[in-house]
Design a protein around this motif. Structure first.
Motif, PDB file in Angstrom:
ATOM      1  N   PHE A  66      -3.704   5.062   4.974  1.00 54.09           N
ATOM      2  CA  PHE A  66      -3.747   5.308   3.533  1.00 54.09           C
ATOM      3  C   PHE A  66      -2.586   4.647   2.799  1.00 54.09           C
ATOM      4  O   PHE A  66      -2.629   4.510   1.576  1.00 54.09           O
ATOM      5  CB  PHE A  66      -3.706   6.814   3.252  1.00 54.09           C
ATOM      6  CG  PHE A  66      -5.000   7.528   3.518  1.00 54.09           C
ATOM      7  CD1 PHE A  66      -6.104   6.853   4.021  1.00 54.09           C
ATOM      8  CD2 PHE A  66      -5.127   8.884   3.272  1.00 54.09           C
ATOM      9  CE1 PHE A  66      -7.289   7.508   4.274  1.00 54.09           C
ATOM     10  CE2 PHE A  66      -6.321   9.560   3.514  1.00 54.09           C
ATOM     11  CZ  PHE A  66      -7.410   8.862   4.024  1.00 54.09           C
ATOM     12  N   TYR A  67      -1.546   4.230   3.535  1.00 53.44           N
ATOM     13  CA  TYR A  67      -0.368   3.629   2.917  1.00 53.44           C
ATOM     14  C   TYR A  67      -0.111   2.215   3.432  1.00 53.44           C
ATOM     15  O   TYR A  67       1.014   1.723   3.354  1.00 53.44           O
ATOM     16  CB  TYR A  67       0.865   4.498   3.183  1.00 53.44           C
ATOM     17  CG  TYR A  67       0.905   5.766   2.366  1.00 53.44           C
ATOM     18  CD1 TYR A  67       1.772   5.890   1.285  1.00 53.44           C
ATOM     19  CD2 TYR A  67       0.066   6.833   2.659  1.00 53.44           C
ATOM     20  CE1 TYR A  67       1.811   7.054   0.529  1.00 53.44           C
ATOM     21  CE2 TYR A  67       0.094   7.996   1.921  1.00 53.44           C
ATOM     22  CZ  TYR A  67       0.968   8.098   0.844  1.00 53.44           C
ATOM     23  OH  TYR A  67       1.000   9.258   0.105  1.00 53.44           O
ATOM     24  N   SER A  68      -1.142   1.591   3.949  1.00 52.07           N
ATOM     25  CA  SER A  68      -0.970   0.255   4.522  1.00 52.07           C
ATOM     26  C   SER A  68      -1.722  -0.804   3.716  1.00 52.07           C
ATOM     27  O   SER A  68      -2.909  -0.638   3.425  1.00 52.07           O
ATOM     28  CB  SER A  68      -1.498   0.254   5.961  1.00 52.07           C
ATOM     29  OG  SER A  68      -1.429  -1.035   6.519  1.00 52.07           O
ATOM     30  N   PRO A  69      -1.029  -1.885   3.355  1.00 51.17           N
ATOM     31  CA  PRO A  69       0.413  -2.110   3.493  1.00 51.17           C
ATOM     32  C   PRO A  69       1.185  -1.412   2.370  1.00 51.17           C
ATOM     33  O   PRO A  69       0.710  -1.373   1.231  1.00 51.17           O
ATOM     34  CB  PRO A  69       0.535  -3.625   3.386  1.00 51.17           C
ATOM     35  CG  PRO A  69      -0.592  -4.022   2.491  1.00 51.17           C
ATOM     36  CD  PRO A  69      -1.710  -3.068   2.797  1.00 51.17           C
ATOM     37  N   CYS A  70       2.349  -0.890   2.704  1.00 51.96           N
ATOM     38  CA  CYS A  70       3.178  -0.169   1.738  1.00 51.96           C
ATOM     39  C   CYS A  70       4.006  -1.195   0.960  1.00 51.96           C
ATOM     40  O   CYS A  70       4.900  -1.844   1.520  1.00 51.96           O
ATOM     41  CB  CYS A  70       4.085   0.808   2.481  1.00 51.96           C
ATOM     42  SG  CYS A  70       4.584   2.243   1.527  1.00 51.96           S
ATOM     43  N   VAL A  71       3.706  -1.363  -0.320  1.00 52.69           N
ATOM     44  CA  VAL A  71       4.292  -2.488  -1.070  1.00 52.69           C
ATOM     45  C   VAL A  71       5.029  -2.075  -2.350  1.00 52.69           C
ATOM     46  O   VAL A  71       5.409  -2.938  -3.132  1.00 52.69           O
ATOM     47  CB  VAL A  71       3.196  -3.513  -1.432  1.00 52.69           C
ATOM     48  CG1 VAL A  71       2.627  -4.170  -0.187  1.00 52.69           C
ATOM     49  CG2 VAL A  71       2.085  -2.852  -2.246  1.00 52.69           C
ATOM     50  N   THR A  72       5.245  -0.775  -2.591  1.00 49.98           N
ATOM     51  CA  THR A  72       5.979  -0.373  -3.793  1.00 49.98           C
ATOM     52  C   THR A  72       7.461  -0.209  -3.464  1.00 49.98           C
ATOM     53  O   THR A  72       7.857  -0.116  -2.293  1.00 49.98           O
ATOM     54  CB  THR A  72       5.439   0.956  -4.360  1.00 49.98           C
ATOM     55  OG1 THR A  72       5.701   2.002  -3.418  1.00 49.98           O
ATOM     56  CG2 THR A  72       3.945   0.864  -4.629  1.00 49.98           C
ATOM     57  N   GLU A  73       8.283  -0.159  -4.489  1.00 50.22           N
ATOM     58  CA  GLU A  73       9.721   0.012  -4.309  1.00 50.22           C
ATOM     59  C   GLU A  73      10.053   1.365  -3.690  1.00 50.22           C
ATOM     60  O   GLU A  73      11.147   1.557  -3.162  1.00 50.22           O
ATOM     61  CB  GLU A  73      10.430  -0.129  -5.657  1.00 50.22           C
ATOM     62  CG  GLU A  73      10.295  -1.510  -6.275  1.00 50.22           C
ATOM     63  CD  GLU A  73      10.870  -1.574  -7.673  1.00 50.22           C
ATOM     64  OE1 GLU A  73      11.214  -0.495  -8.212  1.00 50.22           O
ATOM     65  OE2 GLU A  73      10.998  -2.677  -8.230  1.00 50.22           O
ATOM     66  N   ARG A  74       9.124   2.284  -3.739  1.00 55.08           N
ATOM     67  CA  ARG A  74       9.313   3.615  -3.197  1.00 55.08           C
ATOM     68  C   ARG A  74       9.203   3.639  -1.679  1.00 55.08           C
ATOM     69  O   ARG A  74       9.675   4.569  -1.019  1.00 55.08           O
ATOM     70  CB  ARG A  74       8.272   4.556  -3.817  1.00 55.08           C
ATOM     71  CG  ARG A  74       8.425   6.012  -3.467  1.00 55.08           C
ATOM     72  CD  ARG A  74       7.207   6.827  -3.890  1.00 55.08           C
ATOM     73  NE  ARG A  74       6.826   6.576  -5.271  1.00 55.08           N
ATOM     74  CZ  ARG A  74       5.789   5.851  -5.643  1.00 55.08           C
ATOM     75  NH1 ARG A  74       5.030   5.290  -4.726  1.00 55.08           N
ATOM     76  NH2 ARG A  74       5.492   5.674  -6.906  1.00 55.08           N
ATOM     77  N   CYS A  75       8.566   2.648  -1.092  1.00 52.59           N
ATOM     78  CA  CYS A  75       8.259   2.636   0.334  1.00 52.59           C
ATOM     79  C   CYS A  75       9.523   2.595   1.188  1.00 52.59           C
ATOM     80  O   CYS A  75      10.514   1.962   0.836  1.00 52.59           O
ATOM     81  CB  CYS A  75       7.379   1.440   0.682  1.00 52.59           C
ATOM     82  SG  CYS A  75       5.734   1.493  -0.062  1.00 52.59           S
ATOM     83  N   VAL A  76       9.447   3.269   2.325  1.00 52.51           N
ATOM     84  CA  VAL A  76      10.522   3.189   3.315  1.00 52.51           C
ATOM     85  C   VAL A  76      10.578   1.755   3.847  1.00 52.51           C
ATOM     86  O   VAL A  76       9.536   1.119   4.061  1.00 52.51           O
ATOM     87  CB  VAL A  76      10.253   4.178   4.461  1.00 52.51           C
ATOM     88  CG1 VAL A  76      11.333   4.071   5.531  1.00 52.51           C
ATOM     89  CG2 VAL A  76      10.174   5.607   3.931  1.00 52.51           C
ATOM     90  N   GLU A  77      11.774   1.262   4.053  1.00 54.34           N
ATOM     91  CA  GLU A  77      11.935  -0.148   4.434  1.00 54.34           C
ATOM     92  C   GLU A  77      11.174  -0.492   5.713  1.00 54.34           C
ATOM     93  O   GLU A  77      10.520  -1.527   5.803  1.00 54.34           O
ATOM     94  CB  GLU A  77      13.422  -0.459   4.614  1.00 54.34           C
ATOM     95  CG  GLU A  77      13.682  -1.927   4.918  1.00 54.34           C
ATOM     96  CD  GLU A  77      15.163  -2.244   4.975  1.00 54.34           C
ATOM     97  OE1 GLU A  77      15.509  -3.401   5.268  1.00 54.34           O
ATOM     98  OE2 GLU A  77      15.979  -1.327   4.728  1.00 54.34           O
ATOM     99  N   GLY A  78      11.235   0.360   6.717  1.00 58.84           N
ATOM    100  CA  GLY A  78      10.555   0.064   7.971  1.00 58.84           C
ATOM    101  C   GLY A  78       9.048   0.024   7.850  1.00 58.84           C
ATOM    102  O   GLY A  78       8.367  -0.643   8.633  1.00 58.84           O
TER     103      GLY A  78
END
Length: 268
Positions: A66-78
């Motif tokens: 549901f969060y892939s790919p995570c591309v917002t500034e809120r996303c955890v770096e890893g």
């Protein structure tokens, strides 16, 4: 109804039946179950998408689909395998690049169209049961005119399936090295089912063999078409199975990230 004056000699007039349908079985059960199932899944998915939390397990590199790919500034770096370039506003899903296309792919899917036409729109709710609307315009007007774009959403869904596959592969490489746990099994199962559903799509079947005039001249494409056709028979089942595997993968990763329980590890 044909009038007495114009009815051919010997032809019988239609029976005047006041009932809307003569079906005595539970024809309403299938549409009802569809409404309940799809509504429950959409409600769960909506809450999870806008929760913006519990989507990444750093110890095992588990990322929920549901969060892939995570591309917002809120996303955890890893968890940001493709960078963080969208603003972290609450209204923007962290997987904003993929979720709209996945939604459109499912909405325009031939099976899902049948499912929600019959259940939510009652058009018609079942065979030998009258349509719930006085008029029927087909898919010739907006927004149903957009159903014809399904073949293009298929290409987007195939790319997204590749991304999910990459996520499942990365999950085998934790910070401690190669690792294997129950989460890996769930992620791989989800990816396999997503691919099965995606390539069993009617558009994929047409792309592989729909334009060929002589299968004998294209043996490789014929074998691929035969394989996809066999999957296409199970397209409805795969549509529901993938809803289940998506929810299972997301819930399991959410539970691990929230600390409800630990992952069952086999290696590392």
């Amino acid at each position: 109804m044909t009038s007495t004056a114009t009815r051919p000699r010997g032809a019988r007039a239609r029976a005047a039946i006041a009932a809307k349908t003569l079906r005595t079985d539970r024809w309403w059960f299938a549409p009802l179950i569809t409404v309940i199932g799809l509504s429950a899944w959409v409600a769960y998915a909506t809450v999870r998408v806008f929760m913006h939390d519990f989507y990444w397990v750093a110890d095992y590199h588990y990322l929920t689909p549901f969060y892939s790919p995570c591309v917002t500034e809120r996303c955890v770096e890893g968890a940001s395998h493709f960078g963080r370039f969208l603003p972290g506003w609450w209204i923007i899903p962290d997987a904003a690049l993929t979720l709209p296309f996945l939604l459109l792919f499912r909405l325009t899917c031939y099976y899902y169209r049948k499912a929600y036409y019959r259940s939510f729109w009652l058009s018609p709710p079942a065979c030998a049961v009258p349509d719930g609307h006085k008029e029927y315009g087909g898919e010739t007007r907006f927004p149903l005119l957009g159903q014809n774009l399904h073949r293009y959403f298929f290409y987007a869904a195939a790319i997204i399936s590749l991304i999910n596959t990459w996520d499942a592969i990365l999950a085998f490489h934790s910070p401690k090295g190669f690792g294997f746990g129950l989460g890996n099994i769930i992620l791989v199962l989800n990816v396999v089912m997503l691919w099965a559903y995606t390539i069993s799509c009617h558009s994929c079947r047409h792309i592989i063999g729909g334009r060929l005039k002589h299968f004998s001249k294209h043996p490789v494409r014929y074998k691929a078409w035969t394989f996809v056709s066999a999957l296409n028979v199970r397209h409805m089942q795969l549509a529901w199975i993938t809803l289940g595997t998506l929810a299972l993968a997301d819930f399991y990763i959410m539970a691990l990230a929230a600390g409800w329980f630990s992952d069952l590890r086999f290696i590392n």
